[in-house]
Design a protein around this motif. Structure first.
Motif, PDB file in Angstrom:
ATOM      1  N   ASP A  39     -20.201  -3.643 -38.324  1.00 27.76           N
ATOM      2  CA  ASP A  39     -19.122  -4.605 -38.145  1.00 27.76           C
ATOM      3  C   ASP A  39     -17.827  -3.928 -37.713  1.00 27.76           C
ATOM      4  O   ASP A  39     -17.015  -4.510 -37.000  1.00 27.76           O
ATOM      5  CB  ASP A  39     -18.890  -5.389 -39.447  1.00 27.76           C
ATOM      6  CG  ASP A  39     -17.824  -6.444 -39.304  1.00 27.76           C
ATOM      7  OD1 ASP A  39     -18.095  -7.459 -38.629  1.00 27.76           O
ATOM      8  OD2 ASP A  39     -16.705  -6.249 -39.844  1.00 27.76           O
ATOM      9  N   ALA A  40     -17.613  -2.661 -38.114  1.00 27.39           N
ATOM     10  CA  ALA A  40     -16.323  -1.980 -37.929  1.00 27.39           C
ATOM     11  C   ALA A  40     -15.853  -1.832 -36.481  1.00 27.39           C
ATOM     12  O   ALA A  40     -14.655  -1.968 -36.259  1.00 27.39           O
ATOM     13  CB  ALA A  40     -16.326  -0.642 -38.654  1.00 27.39           C
ATOM     14  N   PRO A  41     -16.542  -1.512 -35.472  1.00 24.58           N
ATOM     15  CA  PRO A  41     -17.878  -0.940 -35.371  1.00 24.58           C
ATOM     16  C   PRO A  41     -17.802   0.594 -35.338  1.00 24.58           C
ATOM     17  O   PRO A  41     -16.991   1.162 -34.623  1.00 24.58           O
ATOM     18  CB  PRO A  41     -18.379  -1.473 -34.034  1.00 24.58           C
ATOM     19  CG  PRO A  41     -17.138  -1.571 -33.183  1.00 24.58           C
ATOM     20  CD  PRO A  41     -15.998  -1.863 -34.148  1.00 24.58           C
ATOM     21  N   GLY A  42     -18.658   1.226 -36.127  1.00 23.47           N
ATOM     22  CA  GLY A  42     -18.679   2.686 -36.173  1.00 23.47           C
ATOM     23  C   GLY A  42     -20.069   3.231 -35.917  1.00 23.47           C
ATOM     24  O   GLY A  42     -21.033   2.483 -35.774  1.00 23.47           O
ATOM     25  N   ARG A  43     -20.151   4.557 -35.892  1.00 26.50           N
ATOM     26  CA  ARG A  43     -21.431   5.250 -35.711  1.00 26.50           C
ATOM     27  C   ARG A  43     -21.942   5.818 -37.024  1.00 26.50           C
ATOM     28  O   ARG A  43     -23.088   6.221 -37.124  1.00 26.50           O
ATOM     29  CB  ARG A  43     -21.283   6.379 -34.699  1.00 26.50           C
ATOM     30  CG  ARG A  43     -20.963   5.908 -33.296  1.00 26.50           C
ATOM     31  CD  ARG A  43     -20.783   7.093 -32.358  1.00 26.50           C
ATOM     32  NE  ARG A  43     -20.260   6.699 -31.076  1.00 26.50           N
ATOM     33  CZ  ARG A  43     -21.002   6.340 -30.033  1.00 26.50           C
ATOM     34  NH1 ARG A  43     -22.308   6.320 -30.128  1.00 26.50           N
ATOM     35  NH2 ARG A  43     -20.433   6.000 -28.888  1.00 26.50           N
ATOM     36  N   GLY A  44     -21.075   5.891 -38.015  1.00 28.53           N
ATOM     37  CA  GLY A  44     -21.455   6.404 -39.320  1.00 28.53           C
ATOM     38  C   GLY A  44     -20.475   5.913 -40.367  1.00 28.53           C
ATOM     39  O   GLY A  44     -19.338   5.542 -40.048  1.00 28.53           O
ATOM     40  N   LEU A  45     -20.923   5.894 -41.613  1.00 29.32           N
ATOM     41  CA  LEU A  45     -20.059   5.487 -42.725  1.00 29.32           C
ATOM     42  C   LEU A  45     -20.609   6.115 -43.999  1.00 29.32           C
ATOM     43  O   LEU A  45     -21.809   6.040 -44.275  1.00 29.32           O
ATOM     44  CB  LEU A  45     -20.026   3.961 -42.856  1.00 29.32           C
ATOM     45  CG  LEU A  45     -19.017   3.390 -43.848  1.00 29.32           C
ATOM     46  CD1 LEU A  45     -17.577   3.685 -43.423  1.00 29.32           C
ATOM     47  CD2 LEU A  45     -19.225   1.885 -44.005  1.00 29.32           C
TER      48      LEU A  45
END
Length: 164
Positions: A39-45
């Motif tokens: 949703d963030a959109p990110g590649r990792g969290l």
């Protein structure tokens, strides 16, 4: 599954070393991490980015460029790394709007437990290696600001503060 708030630097929880999960069931946490990351959109969290101080991160380094390859990493560790390095621009969901030039080994071997309970060991290269190392840093209380020279850090912090 639930969307979670992503902590922003300089929240002190982002500077704390996380504890191992062991055999604890983290399925709900992993699902929340994936939902929040996409949703963030990110590649990792990493778990500490949503305020949970355990050694868990999720990543999908290539989904923005094409094929999805989600990976949940529980109690991860780097067991080998190249002697050669690569410098990339790294963004961070906890430091939105700022990109840092970070130098890291260009490949790693990552060992972790998956949601299936099995231990996995994979050689990661390119963006996957960078992403895994970035998320592992979060588990050790390290953010991208900690990976650059003092002058660059001051400039990045000033840039970030101007965005707030």
């Amino acid at each position: 599954m639930a969307l979670r708030d992503i902590l922003r630097w300089p929240d002190p929880r982002l500077s704390r070393k996380c504890v191992k999960v062991g055999d604890t069931d983290v399925g709900d946490l992993v699902r929340d991490l994936f939902e929040t990351m996409y949703d963030a959109p990110g590649r990792g969290l990493a778990a500490p980015q949503i305020g949970v101080l355990v050694r868990v991160f999720v990543m999908d380094a290539g989904w923005k460029d094409g094929e999805m390859a989600p990976r949940a990493c529980i109690d991860p560790e780097i067991v080998a790394a190249s002697e050669t390095s690569e410098t990339r621009d790294e963004g961070c969901l906890s430091i939105p709007g700022v990109t840092a030039r970070v130098t890291r080994p260009d490949w790693i071997v990552l060992r972790y437990r998956g949601l299936d309970g099995a231990v996995h060991e994979e050689r990661l290269e390119g963006m996957e290696a960078t992403c895994a190392q970035h998320e592992l840093d979060h588990l050790d209380g390290i953010v991208t600001f900690d990976r650059v020279a003092p002058e660059a850090r001051r400039d990045l912090e000033t840039e970030y503060e101007a965005l707030l």
